[in-house]
Scaffold this active site. Structure first.
Site, PDB file in Angstrom:
ATOM      1  N   GLU A 168     -21.868   2.491 -11.696  1.00 23.64           N
ATOM      2  CA  GLU A 168     -23.059   3.338 -11.596  1.00 23.64           C
ATOM      3  C   GLU A 168     -23.455   3.762 -13.000  1.00 23.64           C
ATOM      4  OE1 GLU A 168     -23.491   6.567  -8.804  1.00 23.64           O
ATOM      5  OE2 GLU A 168     -22.136   5.607  -7.360  1.00 23.64           O
ATOM      6  N   GLU A 220     -16.192   7.910  -6.422  1.00 22.78           N
ATOM      7  CA  GLU A 220     -16.175   9.221  -7.080  1.00 22.78           C
ATOM      8  C   GLU A 220     -15.182  10.162  -6.394  1.00 22.78           C
ATOM      9  OE1 GLU A 220     -20.108  10.811  -7.678  1.00 22.78           O
ATOM     10  OE2 GLU A 220     -20.700   9.145  -8.978  1.00 22.78           O
TER      11      GLU A 220
END
Length: 514
Positions: free
Chosen positions: A317, A194
């Site tokens: 994810e 991320e």
């Protein structure tokens, strides 16, 4: 909590069915598609709450039965899922994790603070060697997420050498001294996590340059070099996939993507895991179906920038994310897991199957005690969640060959102003040669009759399992660990036609006999 009694789920549908246009599901068995990579059923274990400590790792001295510190009950249950891949150590935790803190004698490892998740002490008791113990016990591959945010290219290069080198280098000798003579098998290695957010708040162009720098110095021998993954975007933002697939062509095996399903779409008030009404049943399913469009949009960009299809799209994810359970640490992300979560999981599986050519890995968040977990523990107790059961029902789809499925005369599920498909379906030819079909009824109030057809093949019967319950939020507790679990499901053809009745809010997986 009321649940279906087992006898009610022994469904054998014969001729006495309503005389109206039924939903028709046709499997084109003569048009095999891409193989559904087993890693689509990958898992994720982050240093977060009791996702590792307590839930998986109790230490060798614990009274809870364990093998080299890992709980025997949890490891045994995960082995039954045929877990193909585990991602570790994060998540956001990965970009503050320094691998040398997690090697050597455990009583001499530095204690840090987990600033991302709860501000609790991180003992570093679980490090590289312990993680590989776990994946070796599971028979799974290792997906290691490297530290880009607070790490360095040198630190990453040295970790790769420590794990993979069979030379007499100082780092390889250090690994041997720490108890592992042979190199570890690292299947995948990600450069950061991320990067658009907790991994550094970067722009994709800046991240691409950093990735190239890190990638340059990952000098594992070719035969053991892991597949390298670039940290991509989330939700409807396709810029990351566009930039990375252009800038990193020939340098990356996959680009990651994250999307969590929130009933409300509001990160401040996400919605409750239990006690919800039908409006949030609908909103959750409606929002999880956005995964289809997200994948389509990103795959379209990959097809333009990478026509040879060398770059995979890794949804590493995903899952449901609710408000934490009352009385628990907000940083531990513990939530209950209900029938709704199993339905969400199965709907996503069906989406992933439809994009098997590009979606070669996914990792649900997370394996134990965190978010949409497979397993919940409390000290020495353990229970299996509805999501666990969905994963187990879909095991035959691992490395199976996807088959096109057409759904006709579908009756949409409608609530208020929202409407979604009533039936979600996928099919594949398993490694065992059998034809498998998965059906999900999204309607929480009404069963649906489905006529099943297979091109070029007579269908005489189907046999498998169904997962459902009376209540939308039916879930297992330590007082009722078997409240929600699969039951046998079967149906036989009548007058040359096979129709199955899929109960309300149900997941069905069957093998088809000719």
């Amino acid at each position: 909590m009321k649940v279906f009694k087992r006898g009610m789920l022994l469904l054998s549908v014969l001729a006495a069915l309503p005389a109206f246009a039924q939903v028709s599901v046709t499997v084109e068995a003569n048009k095999p598609g891409a193989v559904i990579n087993k890693n689509v059923y990958g898992q994720f274990a982050e240093h977060l709450g009791s996702g590792i400590y307590g839930g998986l790792w109790v230490g060798p001295a614990s009274k809870i039965p364990n093998t080299r510190g890992w709980r025997n009950d949890v490891v045994g249950a995960l082995k039954d899922l045929h877990v193909p891949l585990v991602r570790w150590p994060g998540g956001c935790f990965a970009d503050e994790y320094h691998w040398k803190d997690g090697i050597g004698p455990r009583n001499k490892r530095p204690v840090k603070v987990n600033t991302n998740w709860g501000g609790v002490e991180e003992s570093n008791a679980v490090g590289t060697h312990e993680f590989f113990d776990l994946v070796e016990m599971l028979g799974a591959d290792a997906y290691v997420n490297g530290n880009l945010g607070t790490g360095s290219a040198q630190e990453t290069s040295e970790w790769i050498e420590y794990m993979t080198s069979d030379s007499k280098s100082t780092l390889a000798e250090m690994r041997r001294k720490n108890g592992h003579p042979k190199p570890f098998k690292v299947a995948y290695f990600a450069v950061g996590n991320e990067a658009w957010g907790c991994g550094g708040n970067m722009k994709p162009e800046y991240y691409a340059d950093l990735y190239k720098q890190y990638n340059t110095f990952m000098k594992a021998p070719r035969e053991v070099r892991p597949k390298i993954i670039a940290s991509g975007g989330n939700d409807h933002d396709t810029r990351w996939t566009d930039v990375l697939s252009r800038e990193l062509k020939g340098r990356t095996d996959g680009i990651s993507f994250h999307y969590y399903t929130l009933p409300t779409g509001n990160w401040k008030v996400k919605g409750a895991a239990t006690g919800f009404d039908e409006s949030q049943w609908m909103s959750t399913l409606e929002r999880t179906l956005r995964m289809e469009k997200f994948i389509q949009d990103n795959v379209a960009i990959l097809d333009k920038n990478d026509p040879d299809k060398k770059i995979g799209f890794y949804v590493d994810e995903w899952g449901t994310w609710y408000d934490v359970e009352k009385g628990t640490n907000a940083g531990f992300l513990f939530q209950q897991n209900t029938l709704r979560d199993a339905v969400v999981a199965a709907m996503n599986f069906n989406i992933f199957h439809g994009h098997a050519e590009r979606v070669r890995m996914t990792n649900i968040g997370q394996m134990v005690n965190v978010l949409q977990a497979m397993i919940i523990t409390d000290k020495d107790k353990m229970l299996l969640t509805p999501t666990y059961h969905a994963y187990k029902m879909y095991v035959p789809f691992q490395d199976a060959t996807s088959l096109p499925v057409n759904v006709a005369n579908d009756t949409p599920y409608t609530f208020g102003s929202s409407s979604i498909p009533g039936i979600s379906a996928s099919a594949a030819r398993g490694k065992d040669g059998k034809l498998y079909v998965a059906l999900v009824n999204t309607n929480p109030r009404q069963a649906t009759d489905v006529t099943l057809n297979v091109t070029g093949q007579n269908v005489s019967s189907v046999q498998g399992q169904v997962l459902t319950a009376d209540a939308m939020d039916a879930h297992n507790t330590f007082q009722q660990t078997q409240a929600v679990k699969p039951a046998p499901f079967s149906a036989r053809a009548a007058d040359g036609k096979l129709t199955v009745r899929v109960p309300a809010k149900a997941v069905v997986v069957v093998s088809v006999a000719g």
